[in-house]
Write a protein that holds these residues in place. Structure first.
Motif, PDB file in Angstrom:
ATOM      1  N   GLN A  84     -29.789   1.191 -19.649  1.00  9.38           N
ATOM      2  CA  GLN A  84     -29.386   2.069 -20.661  1.00  9.38           C
ATOM      3  C   GLN A  84     -27.903   1.617 -21.125  1.00  9.38           C
ATOM      4  O   GLN A  84     -27.481   2.159 -22.129  1.00  9.38           O
ATOM      5  N   THR A  87     -25.265  -2.555 -24.291  1.00  8.64           N
ATOM      6  CA  THR A  87     -24.838  -2.562 -25.635  1.00  8.64           C
ATOM      7  C   THR A  87     -24.304  -3.701 -25.967  1.00  8.64           C
ATOM      8  O   THR A  87     -23.461  -4.364 -25.240  1.00  8.64           O
ATOM      9  N   ASP A 252     -31.924   3.265 -13.835  1.00  7.36           N
ATOM     10  CA  ASP A 252     -32.657   2.609 -14.698  1.00  7.36           C
ATOM     11  C   ASP A 252     -34.151   1.953 -14.112  1.00  7.36           C
ATOM     12  O   ASP A 252     -35.268   2.008 -14.746  1.00  7.36           O
ATOM     13  N   ASN A 255     -36.482   5.163 -13.847  1.00  2.00           N
ATOM     14  CA  ASN A 255     -37.177   5.390 -15.109  1.00  2.00           C
ATOM     15  C   ASN A 255     -38.287   4.364 -15.579  1.00  2.00           C
ATOM     16  O   ASN A 255     -38.892   4.849 -16.550  1.00  2.00           O
ATOM     17  N   PRO A 462     -30.199  -0.768 -25.194  1.00  4.29           N
ATOM     18  CA  PRO A 462     -30.741  -0.125 -24.134  1.00  4.29           C
ATOM     19  C   PRO A 462     -32.158  -0.129 -23.838  1.00  4.29           C
ATOM     20  O   PRO A 462     -32.942   0.410 -24.777  1.00  4.29           O
ATOM     21  N   GLY A 463     -32.829  -0.317 -22.739  1.00  3.52           N
ATOM     22  CA  GLY A 463     -34.049   0.113 -22.554  1.00  3.52           C
ATOM     23  C   GLY A 463     -35.179  -0.927 -23.251  1.00  3.52           C
ATOM     24  O   GLY A 463     -36.231  -0.621 -23.479  1.00  3.52           O
TER      25      GLY A 463
END
Length: 599
Positions: A84, A87, A252, A255, A462-463
């Motif tokens: 997450q 970037t 992370d 999830n 992210p993700g």
């Protein structure tokens, strides 16, 4: 050309893998009463142990399978997403133009364990202890070390001694590189597998409850905790020449759960070809078929100049679309239906000319403007250390002066019940990042395949699932399983397996002969791994190609690069001969390591 291997046929089970020990483990599981899903998973875990230079427990795996019980094909996505905190601004703030190919910065959620657990929970039959038994045995008691593994360890030994010291504890027994063929052990990894089993056995309930408990132990328990602690507190020397912390956290991992998806498919004659989605490069296989469907390949003749030229030019067009359009469909609008449509394919097919194309030419599906980000590589760190130049390249193994890079693993299985599985495990190899203390595994570096340019389907963020090169294939004929296959080879997987498939579908070769036919590929497009090199117009061909064909290809503008015979790819395949009601298995002789079994 006859490499001397027969096609194997039988009625009970068929297995093929890039290493003989996982193949044997898969067959042993079938003999124990397990099905193809059990067998593939067991082989997958053995691969993590015996080919640590190609994959590991911290890596990834896409799995495509056919279930006889549901008469359906599904894909389990074992490609973990980025953290997450991932970037573009963060990477740019470090003064970088690309995501490094090694260390902790490119680490993503390890997806392989969750993918195998998802497959087992939905389709397996044996207890988890039976699935992990072979991997634990080899990790604890040892296995003969491959030359490729020994080479990688020897080159990286100075790094392991001075910087990645936990890797040194695992891979430098007695403080020195192990010899080729020596009996090698990874007791720390064995303990990780055994602890996963202990935590699974501690829960009430049956087989499914234990699998779920093992998954929790990995993604929410001791494995995630160890990874979180190491990544958050350790600065690791990577290919930038500096020490950087990673971004992956235990949250992370907590999830994430391996998703099950519908396959992307294309009808090619009597064959329905199924592949993972555009979060992998897999659909380029289908795009190539869609383009080639308009040519008379049989009339050209297998491995003629016309045939090789046409296949290579269609590969250039398909991979150009990969560069422009592929990425995580959960975060981007991927026009997959249009890219595979007859109209679009016909339009693109008209671009194939008698001369080799020089430019990268992505298409404009539905009039949309293609976008291929410019690859701006970071300069290699000035160094006298050979290992530093090696980790600057994001490929799994030590890079030698050859085009024949056969990285990654494959396992394919067909059983007597009518099930079929194809998986291509990779990631988490010993060159990717340091071993996590107490776990015996390294994290994967798949985020290196992403771009730092905003607005692309494969942009870092992210993700998001990085666009992986991993590409298993499963084929139905008249609605029933006919073929499952895969190969190592990074970006080249969907060219080498295409040659195998066309040899079967268009020219009627048996599976073993098809794995042995001439292999070739183009490097016209940017490589997925750092430093993302491309070689426009280069056509790599095994040197047992007819000299007249080579001369004709050169006259058409191809820059033909010859490599040794039987050096490109390690295609592994299983199949069903529907007319004779027999299972089939085949393994390429390339590398002298893939192994098929059938009974």
């Amino acid at each position: 050309m006859n490499a001397g291997r027969p096609e194997l046929t039988g009625t009970f089970g068929a297995v093929s893998s890039t290493h003989w020990l996982p193949a044997a483990a898969a067959m042993a599981v079938l003999e124990k009463g397990g099905n193809a899903f059990d067998a593939a998973a067991s082989a997958g875990f053995v691969l993590q142990v015996v080919e640590p230079h190609f994959n590991g427990l911290g890596g990834d795996v896409p799995i495509v399978s056919y279930s006889a019980a549901t008469n359906s094909v599904q894909v389990v996505c074992g490609q973990g997403p980025t953290p997450q905190a991932a970037t573009i601004d963060h990477i740019r703030s470090l003064g970088l133009n690309e995501i490094p190919g090694s260390g902790l910065l490119p680490a993503v959620v390890p997806g392989a364990f969750g993918a195998w657990m998802r497959l087992l929970s939905e389709h397996g039959t044996l207890p988890l202890a039976d699935i992990l038994d072979h991997a634990i045995g080899y990790a604890e008691n040892g296995f003969p070390l491959l030359a490729g593994t020994a080479d990688a360890i020897e080159v990286l030994a100075p790094l392991f001694m001075t910087e990645w010291v936990e890797s040194g504890r695992v891979y430098l027994p007695d403080g020195r590189p192990p010899a080729v063929g020596s009996r090698f052990r990874n007791p720390v990894l064995a303990d990780t597998y055994k602890r996963l089993l202990r935590e699974a056995a501690a829960v009430a309930g049956g087989r499914e409850a234990q699998i779920a408990a093992a998954e929790r132990a990995f993604y929410q328990g001791f494995v995630a905790e160890a990874i979180d602690t190491f990544v958050s507190t350790t600065e690791v020397l990577d290919s930038t020449g500096r020490r950087n912390k990673g971004l992956l956290t235990g949250q992370d991992m907590s999830n994430w759960h391996a998703p099950v998806e519908r396959s992307v498919q294309l009808q090619y004659g009597d064959y329905a070809v199924h592949k993972p989605g555009p979060w992998s490069q897999s659909p380029v296989f289908l795009q190539q078929l869609a383009l080639l469907d308009g040519f008379d390949l049989r009339g050209m003749g297998l491995n003629s100049a016309d045939y090789i030229h046409t296949v290579a030019e269609c590969a250039k067009l398909a991979f150009a679309d990969r560069e422009a359009w592929y990425g995580d469909p959960d975060h981007s609008d991927i026009p997959m239906d249009v890219l595979l449509s007859p109209g679009y394919s016909a339009e693109r097919r008209r671009l194939v000319e008698a001369k080799a194309a020089e430019a990268l030419r992505p298409g404009s599906p539905s009039g949309r403007r293609p976008f291929v980000p410019e690859q701006v590589a970071d300069a290699p760190v000035p160094t006298d250390s050979h290992w530093m130049s090696q980790i600057h390249n994001g490929l799994p193994t030590v890079v030698k002066a050859t085009a024949a890079r056969n990285d990654t693993c494959t396992i394919v299985v067909a059983d007597r019940f009518g099930n079929m599985v194809a998986a291509v495990p990779s990631g988490g190899w010993l060159k990717s990042s340091p071993v996590i203390p107490g776990l015996g595994l390294s994290l994967g570096t798949r985020a290196q395949t992403m771009t730092l340019t905003e607005g692309h389907p494969n942009s870092f963020g992210p993700g998001r699932r990085p666009r992986t090169t991993l590409s298993p294939s499963l084929v139905l004929k008249h609605g029933k399983p006919a073929l499952a296959f895969g190969t190592p080879g990074g970006d080249r997987q969907d060219q080498w397996t295409l040659g195998f498939f066309l040899a079967v579908a268009e020219f009627g070769l048996d599976l073993q002969s098809a794995t042995e036919t001439l292999a070739f590929h183009t490097d016209h497009f940017a490589a997925s791994f750092t430093p993302h090199e491309s070689r426009p117009k280069v056509l790599v061909v095994e040197r047992d190609c007819d000299p007249d064909v080579i001369e004709e290809l050169r006259s058409r503008g191809h820059e033909v690069e010859l490599v040794p015979e039987l050096s490109l790819g390690k295609v592994c395949a299983v199949g069903v001969n529907q007319d004779r009601d027999l299972l089939q298995a085949a393994a390429s002789p390339r590398g002298r390591q893939p192994y098929a079994m059938c009974r």
